[in-house]
Design a protein around this motif. Sequence first.
Motif, mmCIF file in Angstrom:
data_model
loop_
_atom_site.group_PDB
_atom_site.id
_atom_site.type_symbol
_atom_site.label_atom_id
_atom_site.label_comp_id
_atom_site.label_asym_id
_atom_site.label_seq_id
_atom_site.Cartn_x
_atom_site.Cartn_y
_atom_site.Cartn_z
ATOM 1 N N GLY A 197 47.510 30.872 48.574
ATOM 2 C CA GLY A 197 46.856 29.909 48.365
ATOM 3 C C GLY A 197 45.453 29.555 48.105
ATOM 4 N N VAL A 198 44.790 30.801 48.274
ATOM 5 C CA VAL A 198 43.279 31.062 47.999
ATOM 6 C C VAL A 198 43.096 32.066 46.995
ATOM 7 C CG1 VAL A 198 42.766 30.077 50.178
ATOM 8 C CG2 VAL A 198 43.134 32.710 49.804
ATOM 9 N N LEU A 199 41.979 32.002 46.077
ATOM 10 C CA LEU A 199 41.619 32.990 45.237
ATOM 11 C C LEU A 199 40.399 33.687 45.640
ATOM 12 C CD1 LEU A 199 42.865 33.842 42.702
ATOM 13 C CD2 LEU A 199 41.324 32.340 41.421
ATOM 14 N N GLU A 200 40.559 34.967 45.776
ATOM 15 C CA GLU A 200 39.150 35.699 46.449
ATOM 16 C C GLU A 200 39.062 36.823 45.450
ATOM 17 O OE1 GLU A 200 39.179 36.556 50.491
ATOM 18 O OE2 GLU A 200 40.106 34.701 51.043
ATOM 19 N N PRO A 201 37.683 37.372 45.463
ATOM 20 C CA PRO A 201 37.266 38.557 44.477
ATOM 21 C C PRO A 201 38.183 39.866 44.840
ATOM 22 C CG PRO A 201 35.466 37.582 45.535
ATOM 23 C CD PRO A 201 36.586 36.992 46.321
ATOM 24 N N TRP A 202 38.627 40.127 45.914
ATOM 25 C CA TRP A 202 39.443 41.236 46.324
ATOM 26 C C TRP A 202 40.888 41.150 45.535
ATOM 27 C CZ3 TRP A 202 44.112 41.196 48.146
ATOM 28 C CH2 TRP A 202 44.709 39.923 48.848
ATOM 29 N N MET A 203 41.109 40.080 45.192
ATOM 30 C CA MET A 203 42.450 39.860 44.338
ATOM 31 C C MET A 203 42.320 40.353 42.729
ATOM 32 S SD MET A 203 43.766 36.251 45.685
ATOM 33 C CE MET A 203 44.044 36.106 47.340
ATOM 34 N N PHE A 204 41.080 40.033 42.301
ATOM 35 C CA PHE A 204 40.938 40.691 40.773
ATOM 36 C C PHE A 204 40.697 42.049 40.854
ATOM 37 C CE2 PHE A 204 39.561 36.027 41.004
ATOM 38 C CZ PHE A 204 40.292 35.744 40.016
ATOM 39 N N VAL A 205 39.936 42.601 42.057
ATOM 40 C CA VAL A 205 39.788 44.118 42.136
ATOM 41 C C VAL A 205 41.154 44.738 42.179
ATOM 42 C CG1 VAL A 205 38.804 45.979 43.275
ATOM 43 C CG2 VAL A 205 37.452 43.810 42.982
ATOM 44 N N LEU A 206 41.758 44.111 42.964
ATOM 45 C CA LEU A 206 43.332 44.836 42.975
ATOM 46 C C LEU A 206 44.172 44.566 41.651
ATOM 47 C CD1 LEU A 206 45.634 45.937 44.703
ATOM 48 C CD2 LEU A 206 46.103 43.501 45.504
ATOM 49 N N GLY A 207 44.249 43.594 41.061
ATOM 50 C CA GLY A 207 44.685 43.479 39.764
ATOM 51 C C GLY A 207 44.114 44.401 39.043
#
Length: 57
Positions: free
Chosen positions: A31-41
Amino acid sequence: MTRTSRVAVLHRIASLVAAAAVPAALFCINGVLEPWMFVLGAVIGFGCWYFFPFFLP
């Protein structure tokens, strides 16, 4: 367009889709969007592009 170039284009598109799907899936879960999610992607998408499958250009 030859078969090899078509498969290579599909391979690159699949890598980009994987890179975009990771943050989207994590957003749906957390339910939140954080920078580490983009790095993982980006790491997963690059890994998909670079390591799988070995026989594509």
